[in-house]
Design an enzyme around this catalytic site. Sequence first.
Site, PDB file in Angstrom:
ATOM      1  N   GLU A 267      18.143  61.655  44.274  1.00  0.00           N
ATOM      2  CA  GLU A 267      19.097  61.450  45.372  1.00  0.00           C
ATOM      3  C   GLU A 267      18.821  60.061  45.917  1.00  0.00           C
ATOM      4  OE1 GLU A 267      21.409  63.563  46.428  1.00  0.00           O
ATOM      5  OE2 GLU A 267      20.811  65.503  45.611  1.00  0.00           O
ATOM      6  N   CYS A 301      22.011  57.950  53.940  1.00  0.00           N
ATOM      7  CA  CYS A 301      22.421  57.620  52.570  1.00  0.00           C
ATOM      8  C   CYS A 301      23.939  57.656  52.471  1.00  0.00           C
ATOM      9  CB  CYS A 301      21.785  58.588  51.589  1.00  0.00           C
ATOM     10  SG  CYS A 301      22.054  60.296  52.031  1.00  0.00           S
TER      11      CYS A 301
HETATM   12  P1  NAD Z   1      12.089  54.337  49.632  1.00  0.00           P
HETATM   13  O1  NAD Z   1      12.633  54.314  48.243  1.00  0.00           O
HETATM   14  O2  NAD Z   1      11.423  53.121  50.140  1.00  0.00           O
HETATM   15  O3  NAD Z   1      11.014  55.531  49.774  1.00  0.00           O
HETATM   16  C1  NAD Z   1      11.373  56.860  49.514  1.00  0.00           C
HETATM   17  C2  NAD Z   1      10.149  57.654  49.132  1.00  0.00           C
HETATM   18  O4  NAD Z   1       9.719  57.265  47.829  1.00  0.00           O
HETATM   19  C3  NAD Z   1       8.945  57.446  50.037  1.00  0.00           C
HETATM   20  O5  NAD Z   1       8.310  58.688  50.233  1.00  0.00           O
HETATM   21  C4  NAD Z   1       8.078  56.487  49.229  1.00  0.00           C
HETATM   22  O6  NAD Z   1       6.715  56.568  49.556  1.00  0.00           O
HETATM   23  C5  NAD Z   1       8.332  56.966  47.837  1.00  0.00           C
HETATM   24  N1  NAD Z   1       8.136  55.987  46.754  1.00  0.00           N
HETATM   25  C6  NAD Z   1       8.508  54.687  46.741  1.00  0.00           C
HETATM   26  N2  NAD Z   1       8.243  54.140  45.548  1.00  0.00           N
HETATM   27  C7  NAD Z   1       7.687  55.103  44.778  1.00  0.00           C
HETATM   28  C8  NAD Z   1       7.206  55.159  43.440  1.00  0.00           C
HETATM   29  N3  NAD Z   1       7.226  54.088  42.639  1.00  0.00           N
HETATM   30  N4  NAD Z   1       6.710  56.328  42.984  1.00  0.00           N
HETATM   31  C9  NAD Z   1       6.697  57.417  43.766  1.00  0.00           C
HETATM   32  N5  NAD Z   1       7.125  57.430  45.043  1.00  0.00           N
HETATM   33  C10 NAD Z   1       7.620  56.286  45.536  1.00  0.00           C
HETATM   34  O7  NAD Z   1      13.301  54.755  50.600  1.00  0.00           O
HETATM   35  P2  NAD Z   1      13.361  54.829  52.197  1.00  0.00           P
HETATM   36  O8  NAD Z   1      13.417  53.439  52.745  1.00  0.00           O
HETATM   37  O9  NAD Z   1      12.356  55.769  52.729  1.00  0.00           O
HETATM   38  O10 NAD Z   1      14.784  55.535  52.395  1.00  0.00           O
HETATM   39  C11 NAD Z   1      16.000  54.873  52.339  1.00  0.00           C
HETATM   40  C12 NAD Z   1      16.672  55.033  50.994  1.00  0.00           C
HETATM   41  O11 NAD Z   1      16.785  56.414  50.657  1.00  0.00           O
HETATM   42  C13 NAD Z   1      18.093  54.520  50.991  1.00  0.00           C
HETATM   43  O12 NAD Z   1      18.328  53.836  49.776  1.00  0.00           O
HETATM   44  C14 NAD Z   1      18.939  55.781  51.090  1.00  0.00           C
HETATM   45  O13 NAD Z   1      20.259  55.658  50.612  1.00  0.00           O
HETATM   46  C15 NAD Z   1      18.130  56.719  50.280  1.00  0.00           C
HETATM   47  N6  NAD Z   1      18.433  58.103  50.611  1.00  0.00           N
HETATM   48  C16 NAD Z   1      19.198  58.820  49.727  1.00  0.00           C
HETATM   49  C17 NAD Z   1      19.564  60.128  50.032  1.00  0.00           C
HETATM   50  C18 NAD Z   1      20.421  60.920  49.094  1.00  0.00           C
HETATM   51  O14 NAD Z   1      20.484  62.144  49.280  1.00  0.00           O
HETATM   52  N7  NAD Z   1      21.080  60.340  48.123  1.00  0.00           N
HETATM   53  C19 NAD Z   1      19.112  60.710  51.222  1.00  0.00           C
HETATM   54  C20 NAD Z   1      18.317  59.958  52.085  1.00  0.00           C
HETATM   55  C21 NAD Z   1      17.983  58.652  51.756  1.00  0.00           C
END
Ligand code: NAD
Length: 513
Positions: A267, A301
């Site tokens: 997601e 998102c």
């Molecule tokens: P992010 O990608 O920075 O982090 C999300 C999560 O992934 C965190 O828990 C982080 O620690 C983890 N993470 C990051 N890199 C990783 C890796 N290489 N391996 C494993 N884990 C890793 O995102 P954010 O800033 O917390 O959230 C915003 C983003 O999330 C936006 O792009 C938004 O659109 C998206 N989002 C999508 C949905 C959806 O349902 N499509 C819902 C909410 C947020």
Amino acid sequence: HLKDAASDLPDPREAALEALRRLGAQLPPAPDGAPSFTPTSPLSGHGLFPLPVTLPEEVGAAVDRAHEAFLTWRLVPAPARGALVRRFGDLLREHKADLATLVTLEAGKITAEALGEVQEMFDICDLAVGLSRQLEGRTMPSERPGHRLMETWHPLGVVGVISAFNFPAAVWSWNTAVALVCGDPVVWKPSETAPLTALGAAALLRRAAAELGAPEHLATVILGGRETGEALVAHPRVALLSATGSERMGAEVAPVVAARMGRTLLELGGNNAAIVTPSADLDLTVRGVVFSAVGTAGQRCTSLRRLIVHTSVVDEVLERLASAYRGLPIGDPREAGTLVGPLVSAAARDRMLAALEQARAEGGTVVTGGEAHALPAAPDAAYVTPALVQMPAQSPIVHTETFAPILYVLGYSDLDEAIAMHNAVPQGLSSSIFTLDQREAERFLGPDGSDCGIANVNIGTSGAEIGGAFGGEKSTGGGRESGSDAWRAYMRRATNTINYSADLPLAQGVDFG
Ligand code: NAD
């Protein structure tokens, strides 16, 4: 309208500790010398509490314990598994305000939206309880006499959940409520920005499990950032990895899980648009657009990021939106009347300002907003005015998800052109059309219309209900969670052929002597 959010801000740590105490959650100690991290409250930019990072070997042990729990839990009848989720839902109802307090303190959401997030958590529990009696398979006619062909759905295994900061608890509950009734334990790596919300939510589930005598390790929280997440992603016993976050994160985790033939449910980011046609009800359009574009300070998102408006109404739409934007109450998200709280961090604010610079360089005009507000009492907090930007075309910045309240407005002259513009970005999460013309609405929802996982008519792009499957296409990752038949991702399907005759006819009439 900006109120000085931090001038009378009681230390957010006091409110956090009180909420955690009421939720029955303990703060794990961060021993001297061991790796730790300190989340920051976006309300004031101040640090909350130092917390220990779960080391990769500890992640492995957590997954192994969850797997042990799986071996027992998969044998518990699904409706009995539903009883645990029912109790969890009751506790969430009881502690709605406590959990919402943590969501506000860590993610900066206004109170109404934080309460809405917790509401969504017990809504999905209700859905999952019903589902626990409906994990149905099909029977198909067999081509062979005296045979029956059917499919059965079985528990899958450990589900790893990685969540983003902006829905710090709801995303976990969408996964967890459904995974638990499907027979799967969950190991959760919450956002490093919102670990307290995670500890609070998980404490309620642990309490429900203890009361019902369910295995202790059905729900585990592991803390930390990327490295903790990477250990979860790589673990061979994580049968399904459900990851919510940026497209960058998805592109990093997907190949790792694919290489070990695990399942992913991704997601990822959205770049959501709405088309406004000449027949649109503009009062309703403006209300829908403002909520979708500035709700959660543009950090959903599904936030509306592009508005594609027919040239015959674009001036009026811009004027009405600008007037609504100028009246937005920005400030302390806990105060009644505030509609726009802070961005999650100073880095998020800097990314917003850089995106606006790039938009100007690409020919855009900032119609209103786009200012950062330095609060004397909280210099590290990132309060901004949502920006409305008129763009001549979908230039590179418009193709990018900037996680902040920027709405790019573009003109179009015929619907084919508008749909082509709509679909021209890499992401495919949510979309809508504002129109009173049925032909236009149906075209948008049809096979050559919106290419998104969510396509709406006369409502904005954000604010989904849990009854439908939630997720998007293209670089949004293709995953679906929450309602409809999204549960199938959490189970394995077995096809069974049963011979109740005394003969052994072979399929396709094969003669084998
Ligand atoms: P992010 O990608 O920075 O982090 C999300 C999560 O992934 C965190 O828990 C982080 O620690 C983890 N993470 C990051 N890199 C990783 C890796 N290489 N391996 C494993 N884990 C890793 O995102 P954010 O800033 O917390 O959230 C915003 C983003 O999330 C936006 O792009 C938004 O659109 C998206 N989002 C999508 C949905 C959806 O349902 N499509 C819902 C909410 C947020």
